[in-house]
Design a protein around this motif. Structure first.
Motif, PDB file in Angstrom:
ATOM      1  N   ILE A 418       0.870  -1.190   0.000  1.00 13.50           N
ATOM      2  CA  ILE A 418       0.000   0.000   0.000  1.00 13.50           C
ATOM      3  C   ILE A 418       0.903   1.234   0.000  1.00 13.50           C
ATOM      4  CG2 ILE A 418      -1.866   1.226   1.173  1.00 13.50           C
ATOM      5  CD1 ILE A 418      -2.630  -1.407   2.526  1.00 13.50           C
ATOM      6  N   LYS A 419       0.834   2.019  -1.047  1.00 13.85           N
ATOM      7  CA  LYS A 419       1.723   3.171  -1.200  1.00 13.85           C
ATOM      8  C   LYS A 419       1.307   4.319  -0.280  1.00 13.85           C
ATOM      9  CE  LYS A 419       2.636   2.037  -6.048  1.00 13.85           C
ATOM     10  NZ  LYS A 419       2.502   2.484  -7.467  1.00 13.85           N
ATOM     11  N   PRO A 420       2.218   5.256  -0.011  1.00  9.00           N
ATOM     12  CA  PRO A 420       1.866   6.417   0.822  1.00  9.00           C
ATOM     13  C   PRO A 420       0.664   7.163   0.234  1.00  9.00           C
ATOM     14  CG  PRO A 420       4.236   6.303   0.500  1.00  9.00           C
ATOM     15  CD  PRO A 420       3.648   5.273  -0.401  1.00  9.00           C
ATOM     16  N   GLY A 421      -0.326   7.433   1.076  1.00 14.34           N
ATOM     17  CA  GLY A 421      -1.510   8.171   0.641  1.00 14.34           C
ATOM     18  C   GLY A 421      -2.573   7.309  -0.021  1.00 14.34           C
ATOM     19  N   GLU A 422      -2.260   6.061  -0.325  1.00 16.02           N
ATOM     20  CA  GLU A 422      -3.224   5.182  -1.009  1.00 16.02           C
ATOM     21  C   GLU A 422      -4.297   4.690  -0.040  1.00 16.02           C
ATOM     22  OE1 GLU A 422      -1.452   1.776  -2.789  1.00 16.02           O
ATOM     23  OE2 GLU A 422      -3.377   0.862  -3.327  1.00 16.02           O
ATOM     24  N   LYS A 423      -5.533   4.651  -0.519  1.00  9.52           N
ATOM     25  CA  LYS A 423      -6.636   4.070   0.261  1.00  9.52           C
ATOM     26  C   LYS A 423      -7.082   2.788  -0.444  1.00  9.52           C
ATOM     27  CE  LYS A 423      -9.999   6.618   2.001  1.00  9.52           C
ATOM     28  NZ  LYS A 423     -11.254   7.420   2.120  1.00  9.52           N
ATOM     29  N   ARG A 424      -6.942   1.677   0.233  1.00 11.16           N
ATOM     30  CA  ARG A 424      -7.252   0.368  -0.345  1.00 11.16           C
ATOM     31  C   ARG A 424      -8.549  -0.176   0.248  1.00 11.16           C
ATOM     32  NH1 ARG A 424      -3.636  -3.528  -1.727  1.00 11.16           N
ATOM     33  NH2 ARG A 424      -2.598  -1.758  -2.724  1.00 11.16           N
ATOM     34  N   GLU A 425      -9.479  -0.561  -0.627  1.00 12.97           N
ATOM     35  CA  GLU A 425     -10.719  -1.177  -0.137  1.00 12.97           C
ATOM     36  C   GLU A 425     -10.549  -2.687  -0.134  1.00 12.97           C
ATOM     37  OE1 GLU A 425     -14.950   0.157  -1.026  1.00 12.97           O
ATOM     38  OE2 GLU A 425     -14.828  -1.687  -2.208  1.00 12.97           O
ATOM     39  N   ILE A 426     -10.955  -3.308   0.967  1.00 15.45           N
ATOM     40  CA  ILE A 426     -10.882  -4.769   1.066  1.00 15.45           C
ATOM     41  C   ILE A 426     -12.235  -5.320   1.496  1.00 15.45           C
ATOM     42  CG2 ILE A 426      -8.432  -4.782   1.632  1.00 15.45           C
ATOM     43  CD1 ILE A 426      -9.223  -5.336   4.555  1.00 15.45           C
ATOM     44  N   LYS A 427     -12.483  -6.559   1.119  1.00 17.12           N
ATOM     45  CA  LYS A 427     -13.702  -7.263   1.531  1.00 17.12           C
ATOM     46  C   LYS A 427     -13.275  -8.564   2.203  1.00 17.12           C
ATOM     47  CE  LYS A 427     -16.316  -5.296  -2.331  1.00 17.12           C
ATOM     48  NZ  LYS A 427     -17.119  -4.355  -1.512  1.00 17.12           N
ATOM     49  N   PHE A 428     -13.822  -8.772   3.364  1.00 18.95           N
ATOM     50  CA  PHE A 428     -13.427  -9.955   4.127  1.00 18.95           C
ATOM     51  C   PHE A 428     -14.621 -10.426   4.955  1.00 18.95           C
ATOM     52  CE2 PHE A 428     -12.765  -7.714   8.246  1.00 18.95           C
ATOM     53  CZ  PHE A 428     -12.740  -6.403   7.789  1.00 18.95           C
TER      54      PHE A 428
END
Length: 465
Positions: A418-428
């Protein structure tokens, strides 16, 4: 057995042991007792233990009995000036075991466990000394732990139903049958301690009920220690220091219900990954499902999914099915055993979550493993605490059961960088039963011990709100 009888029996055995030791100190060759001695000893000691307590033993009488026992005490292997002895005492379901020896081991050699026989279709899990059948690779089988002696060793086994003293390939051994009710069909209900008297090590084997007695006995008769170097040696513990010595007091930890560390769905929780990189973690939504047919099967943890399929709790159309669940009252393993105290029908559910992880640091987040298990916390007068209810089976696995942004194989839980400033959506998501939904809490990216619940930096999201 009354106190007088216990005392009398103790005197008899102590005198007998002394006489045996003195007698065999004169011998120059290793002596092995036959199986008939084992049988005779049990019969004799049973007769002694069942005598009425009004029989009084005088010293002369005790000596006479002790002389008889010298021909019946078999649980010792005597070598010239070296004595190794198992001393076993069963009190209800508590088995107290001592291993005394007169030899002082220098332990200046290293050893590796070697197996000349492995049951057919059984494989070792990554050189871990844990063996399972190929069709049940993640459970059951046999696990081995090596213990180094450091002197007189005392330890316990609880929940003991019965035990037997055997000689396996000339190694004195104790086979313990346990009586516990654990979750699932696999029960590790047999424990074996095997003494490598020459090397000064004890091998402990945990054996599940999916292994035939003839198979594990053959395996233990073919196991040995091979001298090697430190790097290749089998890892071991120190028997007197590390092995179970008795029931440890159970500690209860509480999380105040109004704790500022408890957050709601939708809250952006500020925390750090591995105590260094700041992130914002937000659970955006939580959905309780009765059917999982629309979810990608490849994103399921195969262990959890296959277990529920084997239990026939997932229909071919993805419907999650109900089942009968037994409620267990745990025994203390000393005076009482586990007991089934109730049964109810429960429904399998799947809790599906969508969340975001936003990297607020200036560095790329690497090697992030998303292994956030759910915790089941229940209300009490002192606050929230981990639920104590015991059942024979629950779909709740204690692992992340579904993750859409995952790695492969052993790195299933590894997420992409995950890069600086990146927002990652995950489903779990997680499998549970319907009695657990109101109790589920999610610790946020926390990788230390969660036992204390209220530790600094441990943030919770109330999923069951």
């Amino acid at each position: 057995m009354g106190k007088n009888e216990k005392f009398e029996r103790k005197i008899i055995e102590e005198i007998a042991n002394r006489l045996v030791e003195e007698e065999f100190d004169k011998e120059q060759e290793v002596h092995h007792f036959s199986s008939s001695y084992q049988s005779n000893k049990k019969i004799f000691l049973k007769q002694v233990s069942t005598k009425k307590s009004n029989i009084k033993f005088g010293l002369k009488h005790a000596l006479m009995v002790a002389i008889i026992i010298t021909f019946l005490i078999p649980t010792t292997i005597y070598a010239a000036k070296e004595i190794y002895q198992w001393i076993v005492n069963k009190n209800n379901y508590e088995l107290n075991i001592s291993l005394s020896d007169s030899k002082k081991y220098s332990h200046d050699h290293f050893y590796k466990l070697k197996f000349d026989y492995i049951p057919r279709d059984m494989v070792e899990n990554n050189d871990s000394n844990k063996f399972s059948y190929k069709n049940n690779i993640n459970s059951g089988g046999i696990s081995f732990v090596l213990w180094q002696l450091s002197g007189k060793e005392d330890f316990k086994e609880l929940y003991t139903k019965d035990y037997e003293e055997l000689t396996l390939n000339n190694h004195p051994s104790i086979v313990i049958k346990k009586n516990m009710i654990n979750s699932g069909d696999i029960q590790f209900d047999t424990i074996v301690y095997l003494f490598f008297e020459k090397e000064g090590y004890v091998l402990q084997a945990y054996i599940s009920n999916d292994v035939k007695e003839s198979e594990w006995k053959k395996m233990l008769e073919k196991v040995y220690l091979e001298e090697t170097n430190e790097k290749e040696a089998t890892h071991y513990g120190i028997l007197s220091k590390d092995l179970f010595k008795g029931k440890q007091p159970e500690k209860n930890y509480y999380l105040p219900k109004n704790s500022s560390n408890i957050h709601k769905i939708g809250d952006a929780v500020n925390t750090k990954v591995y105590d260094t990189q700041e992130v914002l973690f937000t659970v955006k939504s939580a959905t309780v499902m009765d059917n999982i047919k629309l979810l990608d099967k490849n994103n399921f943890n195969s262990n959890s999914y296959e277990q529920l399929k084997d239990k026939q709790l997932i229909a071919n159309d993805g419907e999650l099915l109900p089942f009968n669940q037994k409620i267990i009252k745990k025994g203390d393993g000393i005076q009482t055993l586990d007991e089934v105290v109730g049964e109810r029908k429960v429904k399998t559910k799947f809790v599906y979550l969508t969340a975001t992880i936003e990297n607020k640091s200036k560095k790329t987040i690497k090697d992030l493993y998303f292994q956030n298990r759910l915790y089941l916390l229940e209300d009490s007068k002192k606050g929230l605490s981990v639920t104590k209810e015991e059942v024979d089976f629950t779909p709740y696995s204690g692992e992340v059961d579904y993750l859409n942004s995952h790695g492969e194989g052993k790195s299933f839980y590894k997420m992409p960088d995950i890069k600086p400033g990146e927002k990652r959506e995950i489903k779990f998501g997680y499998f549970v039963d319907d009695t657990q939904i109101s109790k589920i809490f999610l610790p946020v990216l926390y990788y230390d011990d969660v036992e204390k619940l209220n530790d600094k930096g441990l943030e919770w999201i109330d999923i069951g709100q």
